[in-house]
Design a protein around this motif. Structure first.
Motif, PDB file in Angstrom:
ATOM      1  N   ALA A   1       4.910 -11.707   1.359  1.00 14.19           N
ATOM      2  CA  ALA A   1       3.592 -11.029   1.890  1.00 14.19           C
ATOM      3  C   ALA A   1       2.515 -10.916   0.552  1.00 14.19           C
ATOM      4  N   LEU A   2       2.915 -11.186  -0.749  1.00 16.90           N
ATOM      5  CA  LEU A   2       1.738 -11.005  -1.649  1.00 16.90           C
ATOM      6  C   LEU A   2       0.784 -12.060  -1.686  1.00 16.90           C
ATOM      7  N   LYS A   3      -0.456 -11.547  -1.707  1.00 20.32           N
ATOM      8  CA  LYS A   3      -1.645 -12.523  -1.811  1.00 20.32           C
ATOM      9  C   LYS A   3      -2.231 -12.524  -3.094  1.00 20.32           C
ATOM     10  N   GLN A   4      -2.349 -11.300  -3.840  1.00 17.92           N
ATOM     11  CA  GLN A   4      -2.929 -11.434  -5.364  1.00 17.92           C
ATOM     12  C   GLN A   4      -2.747  -9.981  -5.933  1.00 17.92           C
ATOM     13  N   ILE A   5      -2.537 -10.001  -7.396  1.00 20.33           N
ATOM     14  CA  ILE A   5      -2.346  -8.768  -7.968  1.00 20.33           C
ATOM     15  C   ILE A   5      -3.597  -8.484  -8.741  1.00 20.33           C
ATOM     16  N   GLU A   6      -4.082  -7.085  -8.772  1.00 22.37           N
ATOM     17  CA  GLU A   6      -5.183  -6.655  -9.688  1.00 22.37           C
ATOM     18  C   GLU A   6      -4.712  -5.568 -10.593  1.00 22.37           C
ATOM     19  N   THR A   7      -5.416  -5.145 -11.719  1.00 23.40           N
ATOM     20  CA  THR A   7      -5.155  -4.438 -12.780  1.00 23.40           C
ATOM     21  C   THR A   7      -6.170  -3.701 -13.078  1.00 23.40           C
ATOM     22  N   PRO A   8      -6.858  -2.984 -12.343  1.00 25.81           N
ATOM     23  CA  PRO A   8      -8.041  -2.105 -12.752  1.00 25.81           C
ATOM     24  C   PRO A   8      -8.041  -1.446 -14.207  1.00 25.81           C
ATOM     25  N   ASP A   9      -6.850  -0.884 -14.336  1.00 30.13           N
ATOM     26  CA  ASP A   9      -6.640  -0.410 -15.982  1.00 30.13           C
ATOM     27  C   ASP A   9      -5.315  -0.542 -16.351  1.00 30.13           C
ATOM     28  N   ALA A  10      -4.955  -0.003 -17.373  1.00 29.70           N
ATOM     29  CA  ALA A  10      -3.570  -0.500 -18.088  1.00 29.70           C
ATOM     30  C   ALA A  10      -2.428   0.439 -17.194  1.00 29.70           C
ATOM     31  N   HIS A  11      -2.683   1.615 -16.383  1.00 28.89           N
ATOM     32  CA  HIS A  11      -1.790   1.894 -15.833  1.00 28.89           C
ATOM     33  C   HIS A  11      -1.640   1.875 -14.225  1.00 28.89           C
ATOM     34  N   THR A  12      -2.483   1.141 -13.713  1.00 30.02           N
ATOM     35  CA  THR A  12      -2.581   0.660 -12.405  1.00 30.02           C
ATOM     36  C   THR A  12      -2.447  -0.712 -11.817  1.00 30.02           C
ATOM     37  N   VAL A  13      -1.353  -0.893 -11.079  1.00 27.89           N
ATOM     38  CA  VAL A  13      -1.216  -2.137 -10.436  1.00 27.89           C
ATOM     39  C   VAL A  13      -1.339  -2.342  -9.111  1.00 27.89           C
ATOM     40  N   ARG A  14      -2.531  -3.226  -8.518  1.00 25.95           N
ATOM     41  CA  ARG A  14      -2.551  -3.220  -7.057  1.00 25.95           C
ATOM     42  C   ARG A  14      -2.507  -4.388  -6.586  1.00 25.95           C
ATOM     43  N   PHE A  15      -1.385  -4.264  -5.384  1.00 26.82           N
ATOM     44  CA  PHE A  15      -1.227  -5.516  -4.805  1.00 26.82           C
ATOM     45  C   PHE A  15      -1.738  -5.676  -3.627  1.00 26.82           C
ATOM     46  N   GLU A  16      -2.331  -6.814  -3.422  1.00 27.62           N
ATOM     47  CA  GLU A  16      -3.103  -7.238  -2.076  1.00 27.62           C
ATOM     48  C   GLU A  16      -2.313  -7.918  -1.195  1.00 27.62           C
ATOM     49  N   LEU A  17      -2.102  -7.371  -0.151  1.00 26.88           N
ATOM     50  CA  LEU A  17      -1.081  -8.461   0.983  1.00 26.88           C
ATOM     51  C   LEU A  17      -1.708  -9.072   1.860  1.00 26.88           C
ATOM     52  N   SER A  18      -1.150 -10.204   2.181  1.00 27.74           N
ATOM     53  CA  SER A  18      -1.705 -11.044   3.329  1.00 27.74           C
ATOM     54  C   SER A  18      -1.426 -10.620   4.845  1.00 27.74           C
ATOM     55  N   TRP A  19      -0.265  -9.603   4.959  1.00 17.91           N
ATOM     56  CA  TRP A  19      -0.154  -8.983   6.173  1.00 17.91           C
ATOM     57  C   TRP A  19       0.490  -7.615   5.663  1.00 17.91           C
ATOM     58  N   PRO A  20       0.424  -6.783   6.794  1.00 17.74           N
ATOM     59  CA  PRO A  20       1.026  -5.350   6.418  1.00 17.74           C
ATOM     60  C   PRO A  20       2.447  -5.313   6.328  1.00 17.74           C
ATOM     61  N   ASP A  21       3.024  -5.451   5.122  1.00 18.45           N
ATOM     62  CA  ASP A  21       4.572  -5.695   4.940  1.00 18.45           C
ATOM     63  C   ASP A  21       5.252  -4.200   4.591  1.00 18.45           C
ATOM     64  N   ASN A  22       5.886  -3.587   5.638  1.00 16.62           N
ATOM     65  CA  ASN A  22       6.258  -2.205   5.147  1.00 16.62           C
ATOM     66  C   ASN A  22       7.607  -2.404   4.106  1.00 16.62           C
ATOM     67  N   GLN A  23       8.143  -3.423   3.915  1.00 13.91           N
ATOM     68  CA  GLN A  23       9.165  -3.836   2.965  1.00 13.91           C
ATOM     69  C   GLN A  23       8.772  -4.159   1.703  1.00 13.91           C
ATOM     70  N   PHE A  24       7.499  -4.124   1.278  1.00 14.30           N
ATOM     71  CA  PHE A  24       6.878  -4.584  -0.095  1.00 14.30           C
ATOM     72  C   PHE A  24       7.466  -3.749  -1.004  1.00 14.30           C
ATOM     73  N   GLY A  25       7.666  -2.382  -0.844  1.00 12.73           N
ATOM     74  CA  GLY A  25       8.226  -1.513  -2.048  1.00 12.73           C
ATOM     75  C   GLY A  25       9.529  -2.014  -2.154  1.00 12.73           C
ATOM     76  N   TYR A  26      10.329  -2.381  -1.340  1.00 10.78           N
ATOM     77  CA  TYR A  26      11.625  -2.887  -1.106  1.00 10.78           C
ATOM     78  C   TYR A  26      11.739  -4.151  -2.365  1.00 10.78           C
ATOM     79  N   ALA A  27      10.720  -5.243  -1.885  1.00  9.35           N
ATOM     80  CA  ALA A  27      10.730  -6.371  -2.581  1.00  9.35           C
ATOM     81  C   ALA A  27      10.686  -6.111  -4.143  1.00  9.35           C
ATOM     82  N   LEU A  28       9.688  -4.938  -4.670  1.00 11.33           N
ATOM     83  CA  LEU A  28       9.512  -4.770  -5.988  1.00 11.33           C
ATOM     84  C   LEU A  28      10.629  -4.215  -6.660  1.00 11.33           C
ATOM     85  N   ALA A  29      11.794  -3.958  -5.930  1.00  6.38           N
ATOM     86  CA  ALA A  29      13.065  -3.435  -6.551  1.00  6.38           C
ATOM     87  C   ALA A  29      13.853  -4.590  -6.625  1.00  6.38           C
ATOM     88  N   GLY A  30      13.704  -5.507  -6.056  1.00  8.73           N
ATOM     89  CA  GLY A  30      14.575  -6.876  -6.356  1.00  8.73           C
ATOM     90  C   GLY A  30      14.468  -7.504  -7.750  1.00  8.73           C
TER      91      GLY A  30
END
Length: 488
Positions: free
Chosen positions: A136-165
């Motif tokens: 579901a990942l479309k792009q990743i933004e890093t507005p600052d050194a401590h923030t990672v923002r994942f923009e998704l193509s569709w609302p994936d309620n399992q995306f947090g689990y994907a980040l544990a893979g």
């Protein structure tokens, strides 16, 4: 003058000679053996973006961090390297990193490293990894050194689990090539509880990372993962007491012998002090069709193989018992009528791993069952390409979505559109609606019979004298971690 000389001679003769005591070099004290964990299966890669071997993943689990983790017992999603991750909108998932995160080499770990790591894994796109969970990942933004923002193509309620893979493990962008895998001879650099000091295909030595920030702090200052050739060698280690833990190494006969010795002892231990530690339901065996095999397109053959396994099958779904949303879908036990296969004799190959305990014997039994169809011959291969593969490799994430990945990523052409719709619904709904969709996927998996459950059993860990395992033993993908061991 003559008198003085005579006196000198007399005195010399009467003087007691000095005894010279030879200098003794103190013998060096014996160097204590490092805490040693024994297993089978050579190390082939410590790069989390491409590693798929069982032993490789044991290394990766303890050397790297991921933003999130899945608790092995409950399946609950929790932060790992991140302090928090949450949806700020339906299509934006945002993670915050703590201060003072660093890699083993002293480099600062910040949002840029997270973006680099995930983009690199997507770019390498290694087969058989957890990268498909990030679809579901479309792009990743890093507005600052401590923030990672994942923009998704569709609302994936399992995306947090994907980040544990495993494929979402965080690597140092200054130490990893963005376009190729890390060579085995190059020390891996992560931020996990243990850092690698030496690595070969036969052994890996670790020391505790003292600046580690996360929930899995190592209890031992140093340890070694030692690879042995087979079950015979692993059983000898237990008999000799030359290791502190033995994991996933004994075949059925050796396992029974050691278990019987423990049961018959008043101390409930082997002669060298080993005890048996069971990890319920963690060893899942499946039979998987190779998507590139022309025989996979034969529906009657797939049905026949599935039915041939039914009398011996002890697991009724590709989602194991005990995992939320497990649904009975495959028949188990009893007698079954095998389908008749028309045409000329079918010659097929069944692959297995010779380093996986008991797989050679299990593959032989499965061959006999399949050849019971009539008109089918099965040749066993222990490497290379095969039509069918026997595997006991767990899911990258221990939840229903993780266990279904192996089936959903290699659909039959006739089921592809239906499965794509069902998977999207499963990842965009919740509660009873999601459970209903996951049940439908499991039933379709039984109809397609491209991934076949065989058995579910306990993982068995043997612990040496005075050795204990503290807390959760596994990472998100049910890989044994190194952080929980303690001796004395």
């Amino acid at each position: 003058m003559a008198g003085l000389l005579a006196l000198g001679v007399l005195l010399a003769a009467c003087t007691t000679p000095t005894t010279v005591v030879p200098t003794q070099t103190p013998s060096p004290s014996a160097t204590p053996r490092p805490f040693t964990i024994v297993t089978t299966g050579a190390v082939t890669s410590a790069d989390p973006a491409v590693a798929t071997g069982y032993t490789d993943s044991m290394v990766v689990t303890s050397v790297y961090q991921r933003l999130m983790m899945v608790l092995p017992d409950t399946g609950e999603l929790k932060p790992d390297a991140a302090t928090d991750c949450l949806f700020t909108s339906k299509l934006v998932y945002e993670c915050t990193l703590p201060d003072d995160l660093s890699f083993h080499n002293g480099h600062v770990l910040d949002s840029s490293d997270v973006r680099f790591s995930i983009q690199r894994a997507l770019r390498l796109d290694a087969a058989g990894t957890s990268i498909g969970l990030l679809s579901a990942l479309k792009q990743i933004e890093t507005p600052d050194a401590h923030t990672v923002r994942f923009e998704l193509s569709w609302p994936d309620n399992q995306f947090g689990y994907a980040l544990a893979g495993q494929a979402a493990s965080i690597v140092d962008e200054e130490a990893f090539d963005p376009d190729s895998a890390l060579p085995l001879e190059t020390l891996p650099v992560g931020s996990g509880p243990y850092e690698v000091q030496t690595i070969t295909d036969e052994a890996v030595s670790f020391t505790r990372f003292e600046k580690y920030l996360g929930p899995k702090t190592g209890l031992l200052a140093d340890l070694t993962l030692q690879i042995v050739a087979d079950s015979v060698a692993a059983e000898a280690v237990i008999a000799d007491g030359t290791a502190d833990a033995v994991w996933r190494s004994l075949d059925a006969a050796a396992l029974q012998r050691v278990t019987d010795e423990i049961a018959g002892s008043s101390a409930k231990a082997t002669a060298t002090g080993f005890t048996r530690y069971a990890l319920p339901g963690t060893r899942i065996t499946q039979l998987v069709w190779n998507e590139n095999s022309r025989l996979r397109r034969n529906a009657r053959l797939r049905e026949g193989v599935a039915k041939a396994l039914q009398p011996d099958r002890t697991l009724d779904s590709i989602v194991p018992v005990g995992v939320a949303d497990h649904a009975t879908s495959f028949l188990i036990g009893g007698r079954t009528k095998l389908p008749h296969l028309d045409g000329s004799r079918i010659i097929m190959t069944l692959g297995y791993s010779p380093s996986a305990p008991g797989q050679a014997d299990q593959a032989s039994i499965i061959r006999d069952r399949i050849e019971g169809l009539g008109g089918v011959s099965v040749r066993l291969v222990s490497g290379g390409t095969a039509d069918l593969y026997l595997t006991d490799f767990p899911a990258w994430v221990n939840n229903a979505t993780g266990w279904l990945q192996r089936y959903l990523e290699r659909p039959l052409s006739a089921s592809a559109d239906k499965l794509e719709l069902l998977e999207t619904r499963a990842r965009t709904t919740s509660g009873e609606s999601r459970t209903a969709v996951l049940t439908e996927i499991q039933l379709q998996a039984a109809a397609d019979a491209t991934v076949l459950p065989v058995s579910q059993g306990d993982g068995i860990l043997f612990l040496g004298k005075d050795v204990k395992l503290i807390g959760d033993a596994f990472g998100s993908g049910q890989m044994l971690g190194l952080w929980g061991f303690v001796r004395g």
